[in-house]
Scaffold this motif. Structure first.
Motif, PDB file in Angstrom:
ATOM      1  N   SER A  51       0.814  -1.221   0.000  1.00  0.00           N
ATOM      2  CA  SER A  51       0.000   0.000   0.000  1.00  0.00           C
ATOM      3  C   SER A  51       0.846   1.268   0.000  1.00  0.00           C
ATOM      4  O   SER A  51       0.335   2.355  -0.251  1.00  0.00           O
ATOM      5  N   MET A  52       2.154   1.130   0.260  1.00  0.00           N
ATOM      6  CA  MET A  52       3.043   2.304   0.285  1.00  0.00           C
ATOM      7  C   MET A  52       3.645   2.606  -1.086  1.00  0.00           C
ATOM      8  O   MET A  52       4.418   3.552  -1.231  1.00  0.00           O
ATOM      9  N   ALA A  53       3.293   1.815  -2.120  1.00  0.00           N
ATOM     10  CA  ALA A  53       3.896   1.978  -3.453  1.00  0.00           C
ATOM     11  C   ALA A  53       3.209   3.077  -4.240  1.00  0.00           C
ATOM     12  O   ALA A  53       2.729   2.861  -5.349  1.00  0.00           O
ATOM     13  N   GLN A  54       3.165   4.260  -3.674  1.00  0.00           N
ATOM     14  CA  GLN A  54       2.596   5.424  -4.350  1.00  0.00           C
ATOM     15  C   GLN A  54       3.521   6.607  -4.125  1.00  0.00           C
ATOM     16  O   GLN A  54       4.201   6.684  -3.099  1.00  0.00           O
ATOM     17  N   PRO A  55       3.569   7.562  -5.066  1.00  0.00           N
ATOM     18  CA  PRO A  55       4.526   8.679  -4.965  1.00  0.00           C
ATOM     19  C   PRO A  55       4.432   9.472  -3.680  1.00  0.00           C
ATOM     20  O   PRO A  55       5.439   9.965  -3.168  1.00  0.00           O
ATOM     21  N   ASN A  56       3.195   9.619  -3.131  1.00  0.00           N
ATOM     22  CA  ASN A  56       3.036  10.421  -1.904  1.00  0.00           C
ATOM     23  C   ASN A  56       3.174   9.581  -0.647  1.00  0.00           C
ATOM     24  O   ASN A  56       2.842  10.033   0.444  1.00  0.00           O
ATOM     25  N   LYS A  57       3.691   8.364  -0.797  1.00  0.00           N
ATOM     26  CA  LYS A  57       3.905   7.510   0.363  1.00  0.00           C
ATOM     27  C   LYS A  57       5.397   7.201   0.519  1.00  0.00           C
ATOM     28  O   LYS A  57       6.135   8.017   1.066  1.00  0.00           O
ATOM     29  N   LEU A  58       5.871   6.049   0.037  1.00  0.00           N
ATOM     30  CA  LEU A  58       7.257   5.671   0.310  1.00  0.00           C
ATOM     31  C   LEU A  58       8.280   6.675  -0.233  1.00  0.00           C
ATOM     32  O   LEU A  58       9.218   7.036   0.487  1.00  0.00           O
ATOM     33  N   LEU A  70       7.296   6.731  21.449  1.00  0.00           N
ATOM     34  CA  LEU A  70       6.902   6.462  20.064  1.00  0.00           C
ATOM     35  C   LEU A  70       6.375   7.723  19.386  1.00  0.00           C
ATOM     36  O   LEU A  70       5.501   8.402  19.917  1.00  0.00           O
ATOM     37  N   THR A  71       6.918   8.024  18.209  1.00  0.00           N
ATOM     38  CA  THR A  71       6.398   9.079  17.343  1.00  0.00           C
ATOM     39  C   THR A  71       5.821   8.413  16.101  1.00  0.00           C
ATOM     40  O   THR A  71       6.420   7.481  15.564  1.00  0.00           O
ATOM     41  N   VAL A  72       4.648   8.874  15.645  1.00  0.00           N
ATOM     42  CA  VAL A  72       3.997   8.290  14.475  1.00  0.00           C
ATOM     43  C   VAL A  72       3.856   9.346  13.387  1.00  0.00           C
ATOM     44  O   VAL A  72       3.357  10.450  13.639  1.00  0.00           O
ATOM     45  N   LEU A  73       4.305   9.008  12.178  1.00  0.00           N
ATOM     46  CA  LEU A  73       4.186   9.879  11.013  1.00  0.00           C
ATOM     47  C   LEU A  73       3.297   9.184   9.984  1.00  0.00           C
ATOM     48  O   LEU A  73       3.579   8.060   9.570  1.00  0.00           O
ATOM     49  N   GLY A  74       2.214   9.843   9.576  1.00  0.00           N
ATOM     50  CA  GLY A  74       1.288   9.281   8.601  1.00  0.00           C
ATOM     51  C   GLY A  74       1.563   9.819   7.214  1.00  0.00           C
ATOM     52  O   GLY A  74       1.905  10.997   7.037  1.00  0.00           O
ATOM     53  N   TYR A  75       1.399   8.961   6.202  1.00  0.00           N
ATOM     54  CA  TYR A  75       1.653   9.339   4.805  1.00  0.00           C
ATOM     55  C   TYR A  75       0.519   8.857   3.909  1.00  0.00           C
ATOM     56  O   TYR A  75      -0.158   7.871   4.212  1.00  0.00           O
ATOM     57  N   GLY A  76       0.336   9.547   2.777  1.00  0.00           N
ATOM     58  CA  GLY A  76      -0.536   9.070   1.719  1.00  0.00           C
ATOM     59  C   GLY A  76      -1.989   9.432   1.900  1.00  0.00           C
ATOM     60  O   GLY A  76      -2.387  10.134   2.823  1.00  0.00           O
ATOM     61  N   MET A  77      -2.801   8.935   0.969  1.00  0.00           N
ATOM     62  CA  MET A  77      -4.225   9.202   0.991  1.00  0.00           C
ATOM     63  C   MET A  77      -4.983   7.963   0.541  1.00  0.00           C
ATOM     64  O   MET A  77      -4.440   7.083  -0.101  1.00  0.00           O
ATOM     65  N   ALA A 128       1.969  13.099  13.558  1.00  0.00           N
ATOM     66  CA  ALA A 128       1.939  14.121  12.512  1.00  0.00           C
ATOM     67  C   ALA A 128       1.581  13.462  11.188  1.00  0.00           C
ATOM     68  O   ALA A 128       1.921  12.303  10.949  1.00  0.00           O
ATOM     69  N   TYR A 129       0.872  14.204  10.343  1.00  0.00           N
ATOM     70  CA  TYR A 129       0.538  13.713   9.009  1.00  0.00           C
ATOM     71  C   TYR A 129       1.372  14.497   7.996  1.00  0.00           C
ATOM     72  O   TYR A 129       1.344  15.731   7.975  1.00  0.00           O
ATOM     73  N   ILE A 130       2.123  13.775   7.167  1.00  0.00           N
ATOM     74  CA  ILE A 130       3.029  14.402   6.198  1.00  0.00           C
ATOM     75  C   ILE A 130       2.382  14.324   4.824  1.00  0.00           C
ATOM     76  O   ILE A 130       2.350  13.265   4.196  1.00  0.00           O
ATOM     77  N   ASP A 131       1.870  15.451   4.326  1.00  0.00           N
ATOM     78  CA  ASP A 131       1.228  15.446   3.012  1.00  0.00           C
ATOM     79  C   ASP A 131       2.130  15.968   1.912  1.00  0.00           C
ATOM     80  O   ASP A 131       1.821  15.818   0.727  1.00  0.00           O
ATOM     81  N   ASN A 132       3.267  16.551   2.269  1.00  0.00           N
ATOM     82  CA  ASN A 132       4.223  17.021   1.266  1.00  0.00           C
ATOM     83  C   ASN A 132       5.566  17.261   1.944  1.00  0.00           C
ATOM     84  O   ASN A 132       5.688  17.186   3.171  1.00  0.00           O
ATOM     85  N   ILE A 133       6.581  17.555   1.142  1.00  0.00           N
ATOM     86  CA  ILE A 133       7.926  17.696   1.684  1.00  0.00           C
ATOM     87  C   ILE A 133       8.046  18.951   2.558  1.00  0.00           C
ATOM     88  O   ILE A 133       8.863  18.990   3.492  1.00  0.00           O
ATOM     89  N   THR A 134       7.213  19.953   2.311  1.00  0.00           N
ATOM     90  CA  THR A 134       7.219  21.155   3.153  1.00  0.00           C
ATOM     91  C   THR A 134       6.767  20.813   4.572  1.00  0.00           C
ATOM     92  O   THR A 134       7.329  21.304   5.551  1.00  0.00           O
ATOM     93  N   GLU A 135       5.748  19.952   4.673  1.00  0.00           N
ATOM     94  CA  GLU A 135       5.279  19.525   5.992  1.00  0.00           C
ATOM     95  C   GLU A 135       6.347  18.690   6.694  1.00  0.00           C
ATOM     96  O   GLU A 135       6.542  18.789   7.899  1.00  0.00           O
ATOM     97  N   ALA A 136       7.059  17.855   5.910  1.00  0.00           N
ATOM     98  CA  ALA A 136       8.153  17.063   6.487  1.00  0.00           C
ATOM     99  C   ALA A 136       9.217  17.990   7.068  1.00  0.00           C
ATOM    100  O   ALA A 136       9.756  17.741   8.156  1.00  0.00           O
ATOM    101  N   ARG A 137       9.510  19.056   6.374  1.00  0.00           N
ATOM    102  CA  ARG A 137      10.502  20.029   6.851  1.00  0.00           C
ATOM    103  C   ARG A 137      10.025  20.688   8.142  1.00  0.00           C
ATOM    104  O   ARG A 137      10.811  20.877   9.090  1.00  0.00           O
ATOM    105  N   LYS A 138       8.729  21.017   8.208  1.00  0.00           N
ATOM    106  CA  LYS A 138       8.174  21.645   9.418  1.00  0.00           C
ATOM    107  C   LYS A 138       8.313  20.718  10.623  1.00  0.00           C
ATOM    108  O   LYS A 138       8.773  21.129  11.696  1.00  0.00           O
ATOM    109  N   VAL A 139       7.905  19.454  10.444  1.00  0.00           N
ATOM    110  CA  VAL A 139       7.863  18.509  11.557  1.00  0.00           C
ATOM    111  C   VAL A 139       9.252  18.044  11.973  1.00  0.00           C
ATOM    112  O   VAL A 139       9.553  17.936  13.167  1.00  0.00           O
ATOM    113  N   LEU A 140      10.111  17.770  10.987  1.00  0.00           N
ATOM    114  CA  LEU A 140      11.387  17.113  11.281  1.00  0.00           C
ATOM    115  C   LEU A 140      12.592  18.050  11.332  1.00  0.00           C
ATOM    116  O   LEU A 140      13.664  17.634  11.764  1.00  0.00           O
ATOM    117  N   ILE A 141      12.414  19.296  10.910  1.00  0.00           N
ATOM    118  CA  ILE A 141      13.521  20.263  11.002  1.00  0.00           C
ATOM    119  C   ILE A 141      13.124  21.435  11.903  1.00  0.00           C
ATOM    120  O   ILE A 141      13.725  21.666  12.953  1.00  0.00           O
TER     121      ILE A 141
END
Length: 650
Positions: free
Chosen positions: A282-289, A403-410, A430-443
């Motif tokens: 189920s992670m084999a989509q561009p907005n997931k893995l 434990l920290t949980v990061l959600g991806y995809g739709m 946190a839910y990561i919907d794009n790389i900008t959100e990843a930067r917010k959460v993880l940087i």
């Protein structure tokens, strides 16, 4: 016609909405030959960046970029279609049933000619040798590309495709309570922002989110607020503010805020991290893995030599793909991430067990020991029941591994499950919907996301019935505690990371104000009917009490603050107060709350613009744009809903 055009144009100008940049397509999807509405059809542009699902009446409304020329219509058991939308605003579609409907469905699959494999992600039906056919039937548990000769001959590939199976916990909104009957309000704090980024994904894709996906407290707490830092020995302080409620000036809005102590990254304790990564089919989509890998590369760049990272993956089984490695070995860590591929079932429970085992083997005393789970939330093999996983996580948190949980995809998000796991694991979600959100959460929020300064943080508010006729906590429905839990140190609650803020609002109906929200109850026959006047000698409206524990402690500490009854106009409140209130009002509208009263999109936009303040990262400006586009979308959907109700009456 000219008379109608000008008001619509004026509304768009007032909203600041760039109508030329977007176009709206709406219509109904029915089953061919029967005209039966089809629910749950995925309607998307070619890239999949905009997508919505049809409602119970088969209706859809989607906002697209002007450059989009075609729409795709997909649903399990039906032949997919790709249709032109050039010069169209209404597109009604009839779909025909697909092949092999007598077979039980385990997964929706697509048979695609190898020459068309580059377009596989579009899942479309085109003419000629590049035809894609949606069928129903048994699918291999290895959801990646597999040879499949029995239907269409050699050289065909099976590409896994997933329908909309997202799930959210039901929310029953908090109601107004009378302090002479219910004087205490007790809840666990929440620093998660997943709900906001998730509903942003829905809105950016041209559709409204499910009501239960809208958790107002997470929307409010998504944003940064400029609160004063704790000045004493405690890692957190209490801040309060009162003003009139923007959606009902007769009511008051009380803001209770917490600010956790900020810690410079180079002063954070050494980290022992285990990346637990879902690599199932189920992670084999561009907005997931792929997005997940890019996110963890950003995190890798923040690590120091004293930090350590291990990588565990899970699909049909779990595996250790990178043993615990110094944070300075960024090339080694990134190489391991680059090699990840998706395919297989989802043995999430087994992966959790292995990740905790690896974290325990590399435990750093007085350090930050944490498992970071990244997934779309699906667990279906092995230790998969919520109760089993909660028990495991609760057990492990006692050892100091959080434990920290990061959600991806739709389309496959198991929101309620991921939030529960993070809560039980003394972490955040946190839910990561794009790389900008990843930067917010993880940087930008690195310390808050990964390092806890106060755990089991609880709030309890006592209201003065001589000042408060009724009160309502806005949001936090899934964080409510019993009053007795406040002093019980065995009761789990939320965690605050370094630099985190928490903001909560109470809507207050002052004593003597008439309101439909104030319950009408006959006088008691066998007890004294005591009425407290607003001229009570105490000037206090309420008292806020807070309990927290040190990250490695078992005994809580009590902080408290009395709040005087004051009356300030909303316009005189701080930027923090006014912007947070605008976000809360937006949440009331998205939830179609029975308590929204005079709330409206135009007011949300105005309030947010006036209180935008310092916006270094542009998150507040993005919020304003989001509300503007939502205002237009909600108006269209409401128009369709009213038309449906009219037709039903006929």
């Amino acid at each position: 016609m000219k008379k109608l055009f000008f008001p619509i144009f004026l509304v768009l100008i007032l909203l600041g909405f760039n109508a030329a940049a977007l176009k709206k397509i709406e219509g109904t999807v029915t089953e061919i030959g029967h005209k039966k509405p089809i629910t749950g059809v995925r309607v998307s542009n070619i890239s999949g960046s905009k997508q919505v699902w049809t409602d119970k009446d088969g209706h859809y409304v989607i906002l697209l970029e002007n450059g989009d020329q075609e729409l795709c219509f997909d649903k399990s058991g039906y032949l997919s279609q790709r249709l032109s939308i050039v010069k169209k605003t209404i597109l009604n579609v009839q779909m025909s049933l697909g092949m092999e409907q007598h077979e039980p469905i385990m997964n929706e699959i697509s048979i695609i000619n190898q020459s068309a494999q580059a377009n596989a992600s579009n899942m479309v039906l085109t003419k000629g040798p590049q035809k894609t056919i949606m069928i129903r039937g048994l699918a291999s548990p290895n959801y990646g590309q597999k040879k499949y000769d029995s239907h269409l001959g050699m050289g065909m590939n099976i590409i896994g495709h997933y329908g909309n199976t997202e799930s959210y916990a039901a929310i029953a909104e908090n109601t107004f309570l009378a302090p002479n009957k219910t004087p205490l309000s007790t809840f666990s704090i929440d620093v998660d922002g997943a709900a906001y980024s998730n509903i942003r994904r829905y809105l950016n894709n041209g559709g409204l989110p499910p009501k239960d996906a809208v958790r107002i407290e997470e929307m409010v707490n998504y944003f940064d607020y400029d609160y004063p830092q704790p000045s004493g020995a405690d890692p957190v302080n209490i801040l309060t503010e009162i003003a009139t409620a923007p959606w009902n000036p007769q009511h008051k809005l009380v803001k209770i805020a917490l600010q956790a102590k900020k810690i410079q990254t180079n002063r954070l304790p050494a980290a022992n991290l285990v990346f637990l990564i879902d690599v199932s089919g189920s992670m084999a989509q561009p907005n997931k893995l792929p997005l997940l890998v890019s996110s963890f590369k950003l995190l890798t760049d923040q690590l120091r030599p004293e930090d350590r990272v291990a990588i565990v993956v899970y699909a049909g089984r779990s595996a250790l793909v990178l043993p615990s490695t110094p944070g300075s070995a960024t090339t080694t860590i990134k190489d391991a991430l680059n090699k990840l591929e998706a395919g297989g079932a989802t043995a999430g429970g087994q992966g959790l067990e292995m990740a905790y085992k690896v974290a325990a083997e590399n435990f750093i005393k007085k350090g930050n020991n944490r498992v970071i789970l990244a997934t779309d939330g699906d667990f279906n093999v092995g230790l998969s029941s919520d109760k089993e996983m909660e028990t495991l996580i609760e057990e492990k948190r006692k050892s100091g591994i959080f434990l920290t949980v990061l959600g991806y995809g739709m389309g496959n998000i198991k929101d309620s499950k991921m939030e529960t796991l993070a809560n039980k694991g003394n972490g955040n979600y946190a839910y990561i919907d794009n790389i900008t959100e990843a930067r917010k959460v993880l940087i930008n929020e690195f310390g808050g996301t990964l390092f806890t300064v106060a755990k089991d943080v609880k709030l309890q508010v006592e209201f003065n019935p001589s000042k408060v006729q009724t009160y309502r906590l806005i949001g936090y429905e899934n964080r409510l505690l019993e009053d007795k839990d406040f002093n019980d140190d065995r009761k789990d609650a939320g965690e605050m990371g370094a630099g985190h803020t928490v903001t909560a609002f109470y809507e207050i109906i002052p004593y003597g104000v008439k309101s439909s929200f104030t319950p009408s109850i006959d006088p008691l026959k066998y007890q004294e009917n005591k009425i407290l006047g607003s001229n009570s000698s105490s000037p206090e409206m309420l008292t806020v009490k807070l309990r927290y524990k040190q990250p490695d402690g078992d005994k809580s500490k009590l902080l408290q603050k009395a709040v005087l009854d004051t009356s300030f106009p909303f316009s005189g409140a701080s930027d923090n107060f006014r912007f947070a209130a605008a976000v809360a009002e937006f949440g009331l509208l998205l939830r179609q709350s029975e308590f929204k009263q005079g709330a409206n999109f135009a007011q949300v936009i105005r309030l947010a613009q006036d209180a935008q303040g310092k916006d270094t990262e542009g998150y507040r400006a993005e919020f304003i744009k989001l509300v503007k586009s939502t205002a237009l979308l909600a108006k269209d959907l409401l128009s369709i809903e009213n038309t449906n109700k009219f037709n039903e009456k006929k």
